[in-house]
Design an enzyme around this catalytic site. Structure first.
Site, PDB file in Angstrom:
ATOM      1  N   HIS A 472       0.831  -1.213   0.000  1.00 20.43           N
ATOM      2  CA  HIS A 472       0.000   0.000   0.000  1.00 20.43           C
ATOM      3  C   HIS A 472       0.861   1.257   0.000  1.00 20.43           C
ATOM      4  O   HIS A 472       0.687   2.156  -0.846  1.00 20.43           O
ATOM      5  CB  HIS A 472      -0.916  -0.011   1.221  1.00 20.43           C
ATOM      6  CG  HIS A 472      -1.748   1.223   1.374  1.00 20.43           C
ATOM      7  ND1 HIS A 472      -3.057   1.301   0.961  1.00 20.43           N
ATOM      8  CD2 HIS A 472      -1.456   2.457   1.905  1.00 20.43           C
ATOM      9  CE1 HIS A 472      -3.536   2.516   1.200  1.00 20.43           C
ATOM     10  NE2 HIS A 472      -2.584   3.228   1.788  1.00 20.43           N
ATOM     11  N   GLU A 473       1.782   1.340   0.936  1.00 23.70           N
ATOM     12  CA  GLU A 473       2.601   2.543   1.023  1.00 23.70           C
ATOM     13  C   GLU A 473       3.491   2.703  -0.205  1.00 23.70           C
ATOM     14  O   GLU A 473       3.780   3.828  -0.631  1.00 23.70           O
ATOM     15  CB  GLU A 473       3.441   2.523   2.306  1.00 23.70           C
ATOM     16  CG  GLU A 473       2.625   2.579   3.588  1.00 23.70           C
ATOM     17  CD  GLU A 473       1.692   3.780   3.658  1.00 23.70           C
ATOM     18  OE1 GLU A 473       2.010   4.829   3.069  1.00 23.70           O
ATOM     19  OE2 GLU A 473       0.622   3.653   4.295  1.00 23.70           O
ATOM     20  N   HIS A 476       1.770   4.674  -2.815  1.00 25.93           N
ATOM     21  CA  HIS A 476       1.971   6.118  -2.644  1.00 25.93           C
ATOM     22  C   HIS A 476       3.338   6.528  -3.195  1.00 25.93           C
ATOM     23  O   HIS A 476       3.476   7.581  -3.828  1.00 25.93           O
ATOM     24  CB  HIS A 476       1.905   6.491  -1.168  1.00 25.93           C
ATOM     25  CG  HIS A 476       0.540   6.498  -0.573  1.00 25.93           C
ATOM     26  ND1 HIS A 476      -0.500   7.241  -1.087  1.00 25.93           N
ATOM     27  CD2 HIS A 476       0.041   5.880   0.537  1.00 25.93           C
ATOM     28  CE1 HIS A 476      -1.579   7.078  -0.335  1.00 25.93           C
ATOM     29  NE2 HIS A 476      -1.281   6.245   0.652  1.00 25.93           N
ATOM     30  N   HIS A 479       3.350   6.840  -6.864  1.00 21.00           N
ATOM     31  CA  HIS A 479       2.661   8.077  -7.242  1.00 21.00           C
ATOM     32  C   HIS A 479       3.631   9.257  -7.135  1.00 21.00           C
ATOM     33  O   HIS A 479       3.702  10.117  -8.028  1.00 21.00           O
ATOM     34  CB  HIS A 479       1.457   8.270  -6.322  1.00 21.00           C
ATOM     35  CG  HIS A 479       0.425   9.218  -6.846  1.00 21.00           C
ATOM     36  ND1 HIS A 479      -0.707   9.546  -6.129  1.00 21.00           N
ATOM     37  CD2 HIS A 479       0.326   9.913  -8.003  1.00 21.00           C
ATOM     38  CE1 HIS A 479      -1.433  10.399  -6.830  1.00 21.00           C
ATOM     39  NE2 HIS A 479      -0.830  10.643  -7.961  1.00 21.00           N
TER      40      HIS A 479
END
Length: 682
Positions: A472-473, A476, A479
């Protein structure tokens, strides 16, 4: 101290302008901030002194170039203040909070600057700008207006005072929470009390006890959320109760670290500020500049999901109670600290899966290299090389250089995996350097997790939840690495709050994707892959326990909205009573399924950037679940799919309306059906 002696006052000479943390000392930060404030104000003054009428070239371009030193210093400091907040750093943070708030207001409330931006906005169609430049004018005008730049001088003075006070209180909230979380770590004298934990988990607890100064025993530190990963394994019910009780009492014990007065004052000041800005509540103010548009839209979604989630949780609770009644010599009603333990028993009975027993297949380094990095390479063609020659802000943080397909340099990725007393709870990504073609900067991003560190020489074996958090991280991080924009205002994850979780949630899809899982899920001793039958059963459990998980999340999202839908005349004197009433209102007041965060340790909304925005996880998940369907329909983990997702979504950063970017990628608006199916709600 001379300017020459402060390494923060000049751009770093290290690759990618990584801050020279080896040379930076705590006493460098405040002088650097003061110099950066002065420089930024001078840069803004130079824009507003221009006598000629505003143009994009004499207003927007220098506005985007301004503040480079401040951004450099702020990114360097706030990375440290969240991940390695020593007492000295915390003291600096407390001094800095009102100064930073005052400075930000001085810029965004500047009447002359606002006039120049508004003038450009009023004639936008005549300027002939490219899409990113046009959107830059629109966003600056919208954000300055939203921040109060159009208020009169008296109102601005009150607004500035409110912002400074709120900033100080949010810093206090985080400091109190960190201190009380450390104080409430649960010490156990014997290993018998921790029966059920694996050898690596016991080793980590023994190391934590030694690090904290205990002569013997085991210390269980607390994560940010209400529960604890170990509750699923501990056979001793009293041990489970002690951990859960400690977790739920954080910053609400009447000690110096009590956050109840702090958070009620934060909520009241935010409500007053919203009224000053023309809104009924802080929630109305926040959502007005998000994709949701209004708190009513948020409430509609949460209310649509809550009844089914609560019903599913009650059915799960009945199944757990049946297990207790059948297997325990002394019967008892299931409580919150029992839920995870008996859930694993039900999971084992229904699906023949013991998630705790999977840890040997999730060795951290292999998950990183052969799972997280592998998926990114397969999908986007990027590669990673560790740079042991580059020093991050803490010895435990590792630096990797990231390369585009073909080998061109992209940026740096920093991973800080392990928990420590000076690190705030939870997991997060933040930029250390933001990409901007205008400034000529490339991205440097960091991921922080809070994994317990085992003893020297022992492997770090992750839980499936920790594997999920890492993927999940890293979503980020991708991104932040992939966004390629001209203007720093749009860099990285500078998107609407209720969109920012979308790319990170999408990246979770690769965890159980066959070719990714087969590559990283290998036994740390034997190298054997995870049995294919277990993998299939894991996939079959994707909706398992979703009543509980969805309910605890929705409860927290609703609680956030309840605090921030208060009006300026509303008062709260009893935090616990307010929570109980709010949760009862939406039917999520089941004592066995507590909210994921209670108010006194709800850092996302009282010291982070998610105030009135914690709903964004489920809001973004609508897009995420719809996107997962797209990948499945179009061949999954392919470079063609990755290139499309990178170019049309991740790569645009904040330079485009996010829902427009989504439509460009997907070909239509997102549909909610995939989310309902995933959560077992439809």
């Amino acid at each position: 101290m001379t300017d020459a002696a402060n390494p923060l006052l000049t751009p770093s000479a290290l690759p990618y302008a990584l801050p020279d943390y080896a040379a930076i000392r705590p006493e460098h930060y405040l002088p650097a901030f003061r110099a950066a404030f002065d420089e930024h104000r001078a840069e803004i003054a130079a824009i507003t002194r221009v006598r000629s009428m505003p143009t994009f070239g004499n207003t927007m371009v220098p506005l985007e170039q301004a503040g480079a030193m401040l951004e450099r210093v702020a990114h360097a400091f706030y990375t440290v203040s969240s991940a390695d907040a020593t007492t000295e750093i915390q003291e600096i943070d407390e001094q800095l909070a009102p100064l930073m708030a005052a400075h930000e207001d001085a810029i965004r409330l500047d009447a002359q600057l606002y006039w120049r931006v508004k003038t450009l906005h009023d004639q936008l169609d005549a300027l002939g700008l490219d899409a990113e430049s046009r959107y830059l004018v629109e966003r600056h005008f919208r954000e300055m207006t939203h921040a109060g730049a159009g208020l009169d001088d008296d109102a601005k003075a009150r607004l500035t005072a409110l912002n400074q006070k709120i900033s100080t209180l949010t810093t206090t909230f985080e400091k109190n929470l960190l201190a009380d979380t450390n104080d409430l770590a649960v010490h156990f004298e014997t290993a018998d009390e921790l029966d059920g934990l694996a050898a690596g988990e016991l080793s980590a607890a023994a190391r934590a006890a030694t690090d904290r100064g205990h002569d013997s025993g085991f210390l269980i530190t607390l994560p940010l959320f209400t529960g604890h990963p170990y509750l699923a394994s501990l056979t001793n019910r009293e041990s489970r109760r002690r951990i859960m009780e400690a977790s739920r009492s954080r910053a609400a014990r009447g000690t110096a670290n009590d956050n109840r007065t702090v958070l009620t004052e934060i909520a009241a000041l935010r409500a007053e500020r919203a009224a000053l800005l023309g809104y009924d509540s802080h929630a109305a103010y926040v959502t007005a500049d998000e994709t949701a548009g209004s708190p009513d839209a948020v409430a509609d979604l949460l209310k649509r999901l809550a009844p089914a989630a609560a019903s599913n949780a009650r059915a799960e609770q009945a199944a757990l109670q049946a297990i207790i009644d059948e297997t325990e010599a002394e019967r008892f009603a299931i409580e919150a600290h029992d839920w995870a333990f008996y859930t694993e028993k039900v999971r084992a009975a229904q699906y023949d899966i013991d998630t705790a027993a999977l840890r040997p297949w999730f060795e951290a380094e292999r998950v990183l290299q052969h799972g997280v990095f592998f998926a990114a390479t397969q999908l986007y063609g990027v590669t990673f090389a560790e740079r042991s020659d580059l020093v991050a802000y803490h010895p435990g943080a590792r630096v990797f250089e990231v390369f585009n397909p073909g080998g061109s340099a992209l940026g740096l990725y920093v991973l800080d995996l392990y928990t420590r007393d000076a690190k705030r709870g939870g997991a997060w990504m933040n930029p250390i350097v933001s990409q901007s073609a205008l400034r000529g900067t490339a991205p440097v991003v960091v991921n922080n997790l809070n994994v317990a560190q085992p003893g020297d020489g022992e492997p770090t074996l992750l839980t499936l939840d920790e594997v999920t958090t890492l993927f999940h991280e890293f979503g980020h991080a991708l991104h932040g690495l992939f966004a390629t924009v001209n203007y720093p205002h749009f860099a990285g994850t500078n998107v609407f709050r209720d969109f920012v979780e979308f790319p990170s949630q999408v990246n979770e899809m690769w965890i159980l994707w066959a070719e990714v899982l087969d590559n990283y899920a290998r036994h740390f001793e034997t190298g054997e892959p995870l049995d294919a039958a277990i993998v299939e059963r894991l996939r079959a459990t994707e909706t398992f326990n979703q009543g509980h998980d969805t309910s605890e999340y929705l409860a927290a999202a609703w609680l956030d909205q309840a605090w921030h839908r208060l009006g300026a005349s509303d008062t709260v004197t009893d935090v616990a009573a307010f929570e109980a009433e709010a949760l009862a209102e939406i039917g999520l007041d089941n004592p066995a399924v507590p909210t994921r965060y209670s108010s006194t340790y709800f850092a996302h909304v009282f010291s982070g950037g998610y105030s009135a925005g914690y709903y964004s996880y489920i809001w973004s998940e609508v897009l995420d679940a719809d996107t997962v369907e797209w990948f499945r329909e179009n061949g999954g983990l392919t470079r063609e799919n990755g290139d499309r997702f990178r170019a049309r979504l991740l790569g645009v950063g904040g330079s485009k309306d996010p829902l427009e970017a989504y439509r460009d990628f997907r070909g239509r608006d997102a549909e909610i059906a995939p989310l309902l199916k995933r959560r077992g709600l439809g």
